[in-house]
Design a protein around this motif. Structure first.
Motif, PDB file in Angstrom:
ATOM      1  N   LYS A 243       0.795  -1.227   0.000  1.00  0.00           N
ATOM      2  CA  LYS A 243       0.000   0.000   0.000  1.00  0.00           C
ATOM      3  C   LYS A 243       0.826   1.275   0.000  1.00  0.00           C
ATOM      4  O   LYS A 243       0.359   2.321  -0.471  1.00  0.00           O
ATOM      5  CB  LYS A 243      -0.932   0.006   1.220  1.00  0.00           C
TER       6      LYS A 243
ATOM      7  N   ALA B 212       2.921   0.616  -4.234  1.00  0.00           N
ATOM      8  CA  ALA B 212       1.805   1.320  -4.874  1.00  0.00           C
ATOM      9  C   ALA B 212       2.173   2.744  -5.285  1.00  0.00           C
ATOM     10  O   ALA B 212       1.550   3.313  -6.180  1.00  0.00           O
ATOM     11  CB  ALA B 212       0.600   1.358  -3.937  1.00  0.00           C
TER      12      ALA B 212
ATOM     13  N   CYS C 136      -1.226   6.945   1.344  1.00  0.00           N
ATOM     14  CA  CYS C 136      -0.760   7.925   0.358  1.00  0.00           C
ATOM     15  C   CYS C 136       0.036   9.037   1.039  1.00  0.00           C
ATOM     16  O   CYS C 136       1.112   9.425   0.573  1.00  0.00           O
ATOM     17  CB  CYS C 136      -1.944   8.515  -0.401  1.00  0.00           C
TER      18      CYS C 136
ATOM     19  N   CYS D  31      -1.422   5.826  -6.650  1.00  0.00           N
ATOM     20  CA  CYS D  31      -1.846   4.435  -6.509  1.00  0.00           C
ATOM     21  C   CYS D  31      -3.202   4.181  -7.160  1.00  0.00           C
ATOM     22  O   CYS D  31      -3.644   3.036  -7.273  1.00  0.00           O
ATOM     23  CB  CYS D  31      -1.928   4.063  -5.023  1.00  0.00           C
ATOM     24  N   GLY D  32      -3.872   5.247  -7.588  1.00  0.00           N
ATOM     25  CA  GLY D  32      -5.186   5.113  -8.212  1.00  0.00           C
ATOM     26  C   GLY D  32      -5.806   6.479  -8.418  1.00  0.00           C
ATOM     27  O   GLY D  32      -5.196   7.519  -8.132  1.00  0.00           O
ATOM     28  N   GLU D  33      -7.034   6.496  -8.910  1.00  0.00           N
ATOM     29  CA  GLU D  33      -7.693   7.765  -9.219  1.00  0.00           C
ATOM     30  C   GLU D  33      -7.939   8.609  -7.981  1.00  0.00           C
ATOM     31  O   GLU D  33      -8.008   9.831  -8.059  1.00  0.00           O
ATOM     32  CB  GLU D  33      -9.018   7.495  -9.941  1.00  0.00           C
ATOM     33  N   THR D  34      -8.078   7.974  -6.834  1.00  0.00           N
ATOM     34  CA  THR D  34      -8.386   8.717  -5.612  1.00  0.00           C
ATOM     35  C   THR D  34      -7.152   8.895  -4.724  1.00  0.00           C
ATOM     36  O   THR D  34      -7.278   9.254  -3.556  1.00  0.00           O
ATOM     37  CB  THR D  34      -9.475   7.994  -4.808  1.00  0.00           C
ATOM     38  N   CYS D  35      -5.976   8.669  -5.278  1.00  0.00           N
ATOM     39  CA  CYS D  35      -4.748   8.762  -4.489  1.00  0.00           C
ATOM     40  C   CYS D  35      -4.589  10.155  -3.897  1.00  0.00           C
ATOM     41  O   CYS D  35      -4.827  11.171  -4.581  1.00  0.00           O
ATOM     42  CB  CYS D  35      -3.532   8.428  -5.344  1.00  0.00           C
TER      43      CYS D  35
END
Length: 329
Positions: A217, A221, A298, A320-324
């Motif tokens: 994580k 990530a 994050c 790590c993703g769209e909501t990082c």
């Protein structure tokens, strides 16, 4: 003319029933069900008279308390258990609150096959294998291990599931063995592998769940450099092992996954402050806990990256993703 043998037996039976009712009322903080009152010799006429005189008050359908004033938490708990019975205190109602009663609803668990009407002030949870999960108690309640797993099952976030295990593990009588037995009684629990790993860690005194969480994580990530795991370093008492070491950038990450501390959330806040200080000062050892890895990975990656950059890392972080929620270090 004296009473007959039949009359004497009837009188003694009635007296025994009345004593039983008094004992129940004493044990149940003055709360009783209609069936208990009737078994204790309270007739319909008696009940109506006591209600008029405010010697009884209806709390829920067929559940009464023996006064007309405000109810205490134990009285509200008994009223909920008797209304939904057979039922067991659960969730946040498994224990009486410390300090003033805030009037929060009473949570009770019933068998999954039953249906009862909702009532104000009661939250119903339907569960399987109730006879295996229940602990006697006064009022009756779920075993704390089963209750923790039930709450972990409903938790929306991993960190909340971990919190339930951490809170219950702080009790002296809760062990890895009792938690594992509860897990065996709950075959459909969500995040089963995470929970099983936490129990294994508790038994072995390791932090493998936290270590894997940091790798997946935080580090991997977000594109951080891959640190060396369990790197040995000589110490005064022999070799010491660092959880994660970034030797080229003079940074060691120690992962503290100890369960069983009632103040573990306070420790998480302290660890956030310490990590901010490290990011500013460029010191060499960062100590992380579950909060930093599972709740704010994050932000943790950003803080670790700042330390690494100060010590020479020139790599690029990634989301790590769209909501990082990372910020480029």
């Amino acid at each position: 003319m004296g009473e007959s043998e039949e009359q004497r037996l009837a009188r003694e039976k009635a007296e025994d029933a009345a004593r039983m009712l008094r004992a129940q009322l004493l044990m149940q903080a003055g709360v009783a069900s209609h069936a208990q009152l009737a078994a204790g010799g309270v007739t319909k006429v008696d009940m109506e008279r006591r209600l008029r005189r405010k010697e009884l008050r209806r709390v829920h359908p067929r559940v009464y308390v023996d006064h007309a004033g405000p109810m205490t938490w134990p009285q509200r708990a008994w009223a909920a258990v008797l209304y939904a019975g057979p039922a067991y205190l659960c969730w946040t109602s498994i224990e009486e609150p410390r300090g003033r009663d805030d009037g929060a609803p009473i949570h009770v668990a019933i068998d999954h096959s039953r249906r009862i009407r909702p009532q104000d002030g009661i939250v119903i949870h339907r569960m399987k294998n109730m006879e295996q999960r229940a602990y006697g108690g006064v009022p009756p309640r779920l075993a704390v291990e089963d209750n923790a797993l039930a709450m972990a099952h409903e938790a929306k976030r991993e960190i909340d599931a971990i919190a339930r295990l951490a809170e219950v593990a702080s009790r002296r009588y809760v062990t890895a063995a009792t938690l594992r037995a509860a897990l065996d009684r709950y075959p459909s629990v969500r995040r089963r592998s995470l929970i099983a790993g936490l129990i294994d860690d508790l038994e072995a005194g390791t932090h493998s769940v936290l270590e894997h969480g940091y790798l997946a994580k935080v580090e991997r990530a977000h594109g951080l450099p891959i640190g060396a795991r369990q790197a040995p370093r000589p110490g005064p008492d022999g070799s010491q092992f660092r959880d994660v070491e970034y030797q080229a950038y003079k940074l060691v990450v120690e992962l503290d996954g100890a369960l069983g501390h009632e103040s573990w959330r306070d420790q998480a806040r302290d660890a956030d402050r310490a990590l901010d200080d490290l990011a500013s000062a460029g010191m060499l050892t960062a100590r992380l806990r579950f909060h930093q890895v599972f709740e704010t990975p994050c932000q943790t990656a950003t803080r670790i990256a700042r330390i690494l950059r100060r010590n020479g890392w020139d790599g690029t972080m990634r989301a790590c993703g769209e909501t990082c929620r990372m910020k480029e270090a």
